[in-house]
Design a protein around this motif. Structure first.
Motif, PDB file in Angstrom:
ATOM      1  N   ARG A  45       0.831  -1.203   0.000  1.00  0.00           N
ATOM      2  CA  ARG A  45       0.000   0.000   0.000  1.00  0.00           C
ATOM      3  C   ARG A  45       0.872   1.263   0.000  1.00  0.00           C
ATOM      4  O   ARG A  45       0.599   2.217  -0.718  1.00  0.00           O
ATOM      5  N   GLU A  46       1.935   1.234   0.810  1.00  0.00           N
ATOM      6  CA  GLU A  46       2.841   2.382   0.865  1.00  0.00           C
ATOM      7  C   GLU A  46       3.520   2.592  -0.484  1.00  0.00           C
ATOM      8  O   GLU A  46       3.648   3.734  -0.964  1.00  0.00           O
ATOM      9  N   ALA A  47       3.960   1.508  -1.118  1.00  0.00           N
ATOM     10  CA  ALA A  47       4.607   1.613  -2.426  1.00  0.00           C
ATOM     11  C   ALA A  47       3.642   2.167  -3.471  1.00  0.00           C
ATOM     12  O   ALA A  47       4.022   2.999  -4.312  1.00  0.00           O
ATOM     13  N   LEU A  48       2.376   1.751  -3.414  1.00  0.00           N
ATOM     14  CA  LEU A  48       1.385   2.236  -4.374  1.00  0.00           C
ATOM     15  C   LEU A  48       1.089   3.717  -4.182  1.00  0.00           C
ATOM     16  O   LEU A  48       0.913   4.464  -5.153  1.00  0.00           O
ATOM     17  N   HIS A  49       1.044   4.156  -2.934  1.00  0.00           N
ATOM     18  CA  HIS A  49       0.845   5.583  -2.668  1.00  0.00           C
ATOM     19  C   HIS A  49       2.012   6.394  -3.243  1.00  0.00           C
ATOM     20  O   HIS A  49       1.815   7.484  -3.789  1.00  0.00           O
ATOM     21  N   ARG A  50       3.221   5.864  -3.122  1.00  0.00           N
ATOM     22  CA  ARG A  50       4.390   6.552  -3.667  1.00  0.00           C
ATOM     23  C   ARG A  50       4.336   6.587  -5.196  1.00  0.00           C
ATOM     24  O   ARG A  50       4.713   7.598  -5.815  1.00  0.00           O
ATOM     25  N   LEU A  51       3.864   5.508  -5.805  1.00  0.00           N
ATOM     26  CA  LEU A  51       3.712   5.492  -7.257  1.00  0.00           C
ATOM     27  C   LEU A  51       2.719   6.553  -7.705  1.00  0.00           C
ATOM     28  O   LEU A  51       2.920   7.227  -8.725  1.00  0.00           O
ATOM     29  N   GLU A  52       1.648   6.709  -6.941  1.00  0.00           N
ATOM     30  CA  GLU A  52       0.643   7.714  -7.269  1.00  0.00           C
ATOM     31  C   GLU A  52       1.241   9.114  -7.165  1.00  0.00           C
ATOM     32  O   GLU A  52       1.023   9.963  -8.034  1.00  0.00           O
ATOM     33  N   GLN A  53       2.004   9.363  -6.119  1.00  0.00           N
ATOM     34  CA  GLN A  53       2.629  10.672  -5.936  1.00  0.00           C
ATOM     35  C   GLN A  53       3.625  10.990  -7.042  1.00  0.00           C
ATOM     36  O   GLN A  53       3.812  12.146  -7.419  1.00  0.00           O
ATOM     37  N   ALA A  54       4.262   9.938  -7.574  1.00  0.00           N
ATOM     38  CA  ALA A  54       5.246  10.122  -8.650  1.00  0.00           C
ATOM     39  C   ALA A  54       4.602  10.105 -10.039  1.00  0.00           C
ATOM     40  O   ALA A  54       5.304  10.130 -11.049  1.00  0.00           O
ATOM     41  N   ASN A  55       3.257  10.029 -10.078  1.00  0.00           N
ATOM     42  CA  ASN A  55       2.507  10.047 -11.340  1.00  0.00           C
ATOM     43  C   ASN A  55       2.682   8.792 -12.195  1.00  0.00           C
ATOM     44  O   ASN A  55       2.469   8.819 -13.403  1.00  0.00           O
ATOM     45  N   PHE A  56       3.058   7.671 -11.560  1.00  0.00           N
ATOM     46  CA  PHE A  56       3.127   6.399 -12.280  1.00  0.00           C
ATOM     47  C   PHE A  56       1.837   5.594 -12.121  1.00  0.00           C
ATOM     48  O   PHE A  56       1.571   4.690 -12.902  1.00  0.00           O
ATOM     49  N   ALA A  57       1.059   5.892 -11.081  1.00  0.00           N
ATOM     50  CA  ALA A  57      -0.186   5.174 -10.823  1.00  0.00           C
ATOM     51  C   ALA A  57      -1.311   6.169 -10.593  1.00  0.00           C
ATOM     52  O   ALA A  57      -1.071   7.336 -10.258  1.00  0.00           O
ATOM     53  N   GLU A  58      -2.532   5.707 -10.793  1.00  0.00           N
ATOM     54  CA  GLU A  58      -3.702   6.537 -10.557  1.00  0.00           C
ATOM     55  C   GLU A  58      -4.812   5.679  -9.968  1.00  0.00           C
ATOM     56  O   GLU A  58      -4.748   4.449 -10.011  1.00  0.00           O
ATOM     57  N   ARG A  59      -5.829   6.335  -9.426  1.00  0.00           N
ATOM     58  CA  ARG A  59      -6.961   5.635  -8.830  1.00  0.00           C
ATOM     59  C   ARG A  59      -8.048   5.438  -9.870  1.00  0.00           C
ATOM     60  O   ARG A  59      -8.366   6.341 -10.636  1.00  0.00           O
ATOM     61  N   GLY A  60      -8.615   4.227  -9.851  1.00  0.00           N
ATOM     62  CA  GLY A  60      -9.729   3.928 -10.727  1.00  0.00           C
ATOM     63  C   GLY A  60     -10.997   3.723  -9.919  1.00  0.00           C
ATOM     64  O   GLY A  60     -11.127   4.246  -8.809  1.00  0.00           O
TER      65      GLY A  60
END
Length: 213
Positions: A45-60
């Motif tokens: 979960r922490e890694a995914l939040h970091r991906l979101e902050q770095a613009n590599f991941a988004e919420r669907g």
């Protein structure tokens, strides 16, 4: 939570996105990733939040994470930044590359010409080609800035070769022209050619991705 575990997962996800293992739009499910990496859901979960902050991941839907799909305007802005940065780096490389680095660049170019229609192999050689030019600029600050943008564009650049075989030949021709300009010690010409090369990648992407398909 073990911070080093979260960092390791983050790094592995970044590498997977950059290599195309997790293509744009792919789900990043906490449970599946926790099972895959043999950890609890907390570091995932922490890694995914970091991906979101770095613009590599988004919420669907339902707040689930996905590998980020970029809009046409996002891609244009990103590749414009990359084009300007790589153009500056290439111009410096035309002035500063050592003889060993020049020979390495030529060798990478020849490997790219020899790998035929193997898009995966060419994608790896393409990354090495650009990395060699970056190292040849001998500017650590530019290299650090370039590394972050490289991660953000690598998966898109790889798509060029796996989705449109014609891009292999045009990329090879552009690499040849850039190499010739660097070896001739022509920074202004090198700058222009590199900017055009990155622009060509963007044009190919907008044609083949259909952004939302």
């Amino acid at each position: 939570m073990n911070a080093s575990t979260a960092q390791n997962i983050y790094d592995r996800l970044i590498n997977g996105i950059a290599s195309g293992e997790f293509p744009p739009g792919d789900p990043l499910a906490e449970v599946a990733l926790a099972q895959r990496f043999g950890v609890s859901r907390t570091p995932v979960r922490e890694a995914l939040h970091r991906l979101e902050q770095a613009n590599f991941a988004e919420r669907g839907p339902r707040r689930a994470f996905f590998v980020r799909k970029m809009r046409a305007s996002d891609l244009e802005e990103l590749f414009e930044a990359v084009g300007e940065l790589e153009a500056a780096i290439a111009a410096l490389a035309a002035r500063r590359m050592t003889e060993i680095q020049r020979r390495n660049l030529q060798a990478i170019l020849e490997e790219g010409l020899a790998c035929g229609d193997d898009a995966t192999a060419y994608g790896e050689l393409n990354a090495r080609f650009h990395a060699q030019i970056s190292q040849g600029a001998h500017n650590a600050t530019l290299l650090a800035c370039h590394a972050e943008l490289t991660l953000r564009t690598q998966v898109w650049r790889s798509t060029n070769f796996t989705r449109d075989a014609r891009r292999l030949d045009s990329s090879r021709a552009e690499h040849r022209a850039i190499t010739d300009a660097i070896l001739a010690g022509e920074p202004d010409r090198t700058r222009t050619l590199m900017r055009q090369h990155v622009a060509s990648s963007l044009i190919t992407l907008t044609d083949i991705l259909a952004l939302g398909d």
